[in-house]
Design a protein around this motif. Structure first.
Motif, PDB file in Angstrom:
ATOM      1  N   PRO A 164       0.812  -1.223   0.000  1.00  0.00           N
ATOM      2  CA  PRO A 164       0.000   0.000   0.000  1.00  0.00           C
ATOM      3  C   PRO A 164       0.842   1.267   0.000  1.00  0.00           C
ATOM      4  N   SER A 165       2.166   1.143   0.144  1.00  0.00           N
ATOM      5  CA  SER A 165       3.048   2.296   0.312  1.00  0.00           C
ATOM      6  C   SER A 165       3.940   2.501  -0.906  1.00  0.00           C
ATOM      7  N   GLY A 166       4.226   3.771  -1.208  1.00  0.00           N
ATOM      8  CA  GLY A 166       5.144   4.101  -2.282  1.00  0.00           C
ATOM      9  C   GLY A 166       6.586   4.170  -1.828  1.00  0.00           C
ATOM     10  N   THR A 167       6.827   3.952  -0.554  1.00  0.00           N
ATOM     11  CA  THR A 167       8.184   4.018  -0.005  1.00  0.00           C
ATOM     12  C   THR A 167       8.831   2.642  -0.013  1.00  0.00           C
ATOM     13  N   SER A 168      10.035   2.566  -0.538  1.00  0.00           N
ATOM     14  CA  SER A 168      10.766   1.303  -0.570  1.00  0.00           C
ATOM     15  C   SER A 168      11.033   0.817   0.852  1.00  0.00           C
ATOM     16  N   GLY A 169      10.880  -0.507   1.070  1.00  0.00           N
ATOM     17  CA  GLY A 169      11.174  -1.015   2.403  1.00  0.00           C
ATOM     18  C   GLY A 169      10.314  -2.189   2.794  1.00  0.00           C
ATOM     19  N   GLU A 170      10.191  -2.381   4.104  1.00  0.00           N
ATOM     20  CA  GLU A 170       9.541  -3.561   4.677  1.00  0.00           C
ATOM     21  C   GLU A 170       8.046  -3.322   4.861  1.00  0.00           C
ATOM     22  N   ASN A 171       7.330  -3.141   3.775  1.00  0.00           N
ATOM     23  CA  ASN A 171       5.904  -2.813   3.872  1.00  0.00           C
ATOM     24  C   ASN A 171       5.071  -3.578   2.846  1.00  0.00           C
ATOM     25  N   LEU A 172       5.467  -4.791   2.519  1.00  0.00           N
ATOM     26  CA  LEU A 172       4.736  -5.578   1.528  1.00  0.00           C
ATOM     27  C   LEU A 172       3.568  -6.330   2.156  1.00  0.00           C
ATOM     28  N   MET A 173       2.468  -6.458   1.386  1.00  0.00           N
ATOM     29  CA  MET A 173       1.357  -7.290   1.814  1.00  0.00           C
ATOM     30  C   MET A 173       1.430  -8.681   1.168  1.00  0.00           C
ATOM     31  N   SER A 174       2.225  -8.831   0.100  1.00  0.00           N
ATOM     32  CA  SER A 174       2.425 -10.130  -0.531  1.00  0.00           C
ATOM     33  C   SER A 174       3.819 -10.179  -1.142  1.00  0.00           C
ATOM     34  N   ARG A 175       4.349 -11.383  -1.306  1.00  0.00           N
ATOM     35  CA  ARG A 175       5.651 -11.556  -1.959  1.00  0.00           C
ATOM     36  C   ARG A 175       5.718 -12.945  -2.588  1.00  0.00           C
ATOM     37  N   GLU A 176       6.347 -13.007  -3.748  1.00  0.00           N
ATOM     38  CA  GLU A 176       6.551 -14.286  -4.431  1.00  0.00           C
ATOM     39  C   GLU A 176       7.740 -14.172  -5.374  1.00  0.00           C
ATOM     40  N   LEU A 177       8.186 -15.332  -5.868  1.00  0.00           N
ATOM     41  CA  LEU A 177       9.163 -15.398  -6.941  1.00  0.00           C
ATOM     42  C   LEU A 177       8.426 -15.489  -8.275  1.00  0.00           C
ATOM     43  N   PHE A 178       9.028 -15.002  -9.329  1.00  0.00           N
ATOM     44  CA  PHE A 178       8.453 -15.219 -10.645  1.00  0.00           C
ATOM     45  C   PHE A 178       8.555 -16.704 -10.978  1.00  0.00           C
ATOM     46  N   ARG A 179       7.462 -17.252 -11.495  1.00  0.00           N
ATOM     47  CA  ARG A 179       7.421 -18.677 -11.814  1.00  0.00           C
ATOM     48  C   ARG A 179       6.789 -18.875 -13.186  1.00  0.00           C
ATOM     49  N   ASP A 180       7.142 -19.975 -13.812  1.00  0.00           N
ATOM     50  CA  ASP A 180       6.528 -20.307 -15.095  1.00  0.00           C
ATOM     51  C   ASP A 180       5.202 -21.019 -14.849  1.00  0.00           C
ATOM     52  N   GLY A 181       4.586 -21.484 -15.919  1.00  0.00           N
ATOM     53  CA  GLY A 181       3.278 -22.127 -15.795  1.00  0.00           C
ATOM     54  C   GLY A 181       3.294 -23.402 -14.996  1.00  0.00           C
ATOM     55  N   ASN A 182       4.476 -23.987 -14.776  1.00  0.00           N
ATOM     56  CA  ASN A 182       4.593 -25.201 -13.975  1.00  0.00           C
ATOM     57  C   ASN A 182       4.957 -24.914 -12.519  1.00  0.00           C
ATOM     58  N   GLY A 183       5.096 -23.632 -12.168  1.00  0.00           N
ATOM     59  CA  GLY A 183       5.427 -23.274 -10.801  1.00  0.00           C
ATOM     60  C   GLY A 183       6.907 -23.247 -10.495  1.00  0.00           C
ATOM     61  N   THR A 184       7.744 -23.344 -11.513  1.00  0.00           N
ATOM     62  CA  THR A 184       9.193 -23.343 -11.316  1.00  0.00           C
ATOM     63  C   THR A 184       9.716 -21.908 -11.307  1.00  0.00           C
ATOM     64  N   PRO A 185      10.528 -21.513 -10.303  1.00  0.00           N
ATOM     65  CA  PRO A 185      11.089 -20.156 -10.289  1.00  0.00           C
ATOM     66  C   PRO A 185      11.901 -19.892 -11.559  1.00  0.00           C
ATOM     67  N   ILE A 186      11.762 -18.681 -12.102  1.00  0.00           N
ATOM     68  CA  ILE A 186      12.468 -18.315 -13.321  1.00  0.00           C
ATOM     69  C   ILE A 186      13.032 -16.908 -13.182  1.00  0.00           C
ATOM     70  N   VAL A 187      13.916 -16.543 -14.075  1.00  0.00           N
ATOM     71  CA  VAL A 187      14.459 -15.188 -14.167  1.00  0.00           C
ATOM     72  C   VAL A 187      13.861 -14.530 -15.397  1.00  0.00           C
ATOM     73  N   ILE A 188      13.306 -13.336 -15.213  1.00  0.00           N
ATOM     74  CA  ILE A 188      12.751 -12.565 -16.327  1.00  0.00           C
ATOM     75  C   ILE A 188      13.710 -11.410 -16.617  1.00  0.00           C
ATOM     76  N   THR A 189      14.209 -11.340 -17.842  1.00  0.00           N
ATOM     77  CA  THR A 189      15.134 -10.267 -18.222  1.00  0.00           C
ATOM     78  C   THR A 189      14.532  -9.477 -19.382  1.00  0.00           C
ATOM     79  N   PRO A 190      13.802  -8.396 -19.103  1.00  0.00           N
ATOM     80  CA  PRO A 190      13.206  -7.604 -20.181  1.00  0.00           C
ATOM     81  C   PRO A 190      14.295  -6.962 -21.054  1.00  0.00           C
ATOM     82  N   ASP A 191      14.034  -6.926 -22.352  1.00  0.00           N
ATOM     83  CA  ASP A 191      14.910  -6.179 -23.243  1.00  0.00           C
ATOM     84  C   ASP A 191      14.735  -4.689 -22.997  1.00  0.00           C
TER      85      ASP A 191
END
Length: 372
Positions: A164-191
């Motif tokens: 809910p906050s625009g300030t960087s830090g310890e104020n998250l309501m949810s957290r996850e890793l990026f995962r593919d359709g099988n639930g495996t963690p992946i790295v996303i590197t946008p061009d």
């Protein structure tokens, strides 16, 4: 019914019978916040030719290069701290991304290595959301947030969250890793010409919406009735039938716009507004327009981790509520639409009571709880 055996003075044993009436529980309401899903898209905008009445032109079209959907957890931080500060509706205002690889845990409060957060949607508008009502008392709050090429281009993204906050830090309501359709963690590197769009939904469930209830009023005794949460009318966030969500959102955040209402009217929802019904023969006025019928609400200090909001006791003075009282409720008014939202109890027929200017009326604390 229970039996107790008690000896009399002569040493004899005689039965003592205690009869306890079966009364409904006190008025109470709870709210569930549940994770739904996050749909991420990695893509870019391309220009197309468009043709219309005004002639030929150009438009930008979103092209998805990679995407997946995944479930997630709501952190303890949301339940224990953030809801009491921000309510439910704006809990997922900002999307956050980072490059950390630590597995998610409910006890976490931030990303392992945050690099950017945004509240802009795919149209460049700030702080937007869509709220739908799949069932009575159930709301899906959906936000779309888009990171620009400058924010995420050529970054190795591994984690995401919402806050809910625009300030960087310890104020998250949810957290996850990026995962593919099988639930495996992946790295996303946008061009350098790609953007990242996060589409996130949480579900809010309010219950019960109506139930038998009783309330104990000092000096008067127990009164029975029907507990209710108003769930209709037009809301102030651009959708309909969400007045119960607006009310609990204000209550959990300790909003002082909430008032405590005592009414000589039976109130019920009709055509999007609270009106009096046929059981009341007086002029059909809104109860919160009369200062003699409401008192300003105040709250007890929130105890971190308690996951409940308690009001202070509320007192009507000798000049207030001097009538036959048929309902009491917590309520707010939406000034944009002249709607009234209530959570309270309508007394059963014959359970009404009359207050005069010889008395004050004090109602004890009200409690609203929340959790997963």
């Amino acid at each position: 019914m229970s039996k107790l055996w008690k000896p009399d003075n002569a040493g004899k044993v005689i039965p003592v019978v205690r009869v306890r009436p079966l009364l409904p529980p006190p008025p109470q309401a709870g709210v569930r916040l549940q994770p739904q899903h996050m749909h991420w898209q990695l893509g870019r905008y391309v220009e197309d030719l468009s043709f219309g009445p005004g002639g030929r032109g150009r438009r930008k079209r979103w092209v998805v290069d990679m995407e997946a959907e995944q479930h997630n957890i709501v952190l303890d931080n949301a339940y224990d701290t953030l809801i009491a500060q921000h309510g439910f509706i704006f809990l997922s205002r900002y999307a956050v991304v980072g490059t950390g690889s630590v597995p998610p845990s409910p006890t976490q409060t931030g990303l392992a290595n945050e690099i950017a957060r945004t509240q802009l949607d795919q149209n460049g508008s700030s702080n937007t959301r869509t709220i739908t009502r799949p069932a009575d008392g159930v709301y899906d709050i959906n936000v779309a947030r888009e990171f620009t090429e400058t924010q995420v281009g050529n970054m190795n993204l591994t984690e995401w969250g919402f806050s809910p906050s625009g300030t960087s830090g310890e104020n998250l309501m949810s957290r996850e890793l990026f995962r593919d359709g099988n639930g495996t963690p992946i790295v996303i590197t946008p061009d350098s010409d790609q953007r990242l769009r996060l589409i996130y939904t949480i579900r809010i469930t309010i219950s019960p919406l109506t139930a038998p209830a009783s309330i104990n009023i000092d000096g008067i005794g127990v009164r029975t009735g029907t507990f209710y949460v108003n769930g209709g009318g037009t809301g102030s966030i651009g959708t309909t039938n969400m007045t119960d969500l607006l009310l609990v959102d204000a209550l959990v955040a300790g909003s002082t716009t909430v008032k405590f209402v005592s009414s000589g009217q039976y109130v019920h929802l009709f055509a999007g507004n609270f009106q009096v019904n046929a059981l009341y023969s007086g002029t059909p006025t809104y109860v919160d327009s009369d200062p003699n019928r409401y008192v300003a609400i105040s709250y007890q200090s929130y105890v971190p981790g308690s996951r409940q909001r308690l009001t202070n006791a509320l007192t009507f003075g000798t000049t207030q509520a001097n009538e036959t009282i048929r309902s009491i409720a917590l309520g707010i008014r939406n000034p944009n639409y002249w709607q009234r939202y209530y959570i309270g109890i309508n007394f059963d027929s014959g359970q009404e009571f009359t207050k005069t200017n010889l008395y004050k009326l004090t109602i004890g604390e009200w409690t609203l709880t929340w959790g997963p």
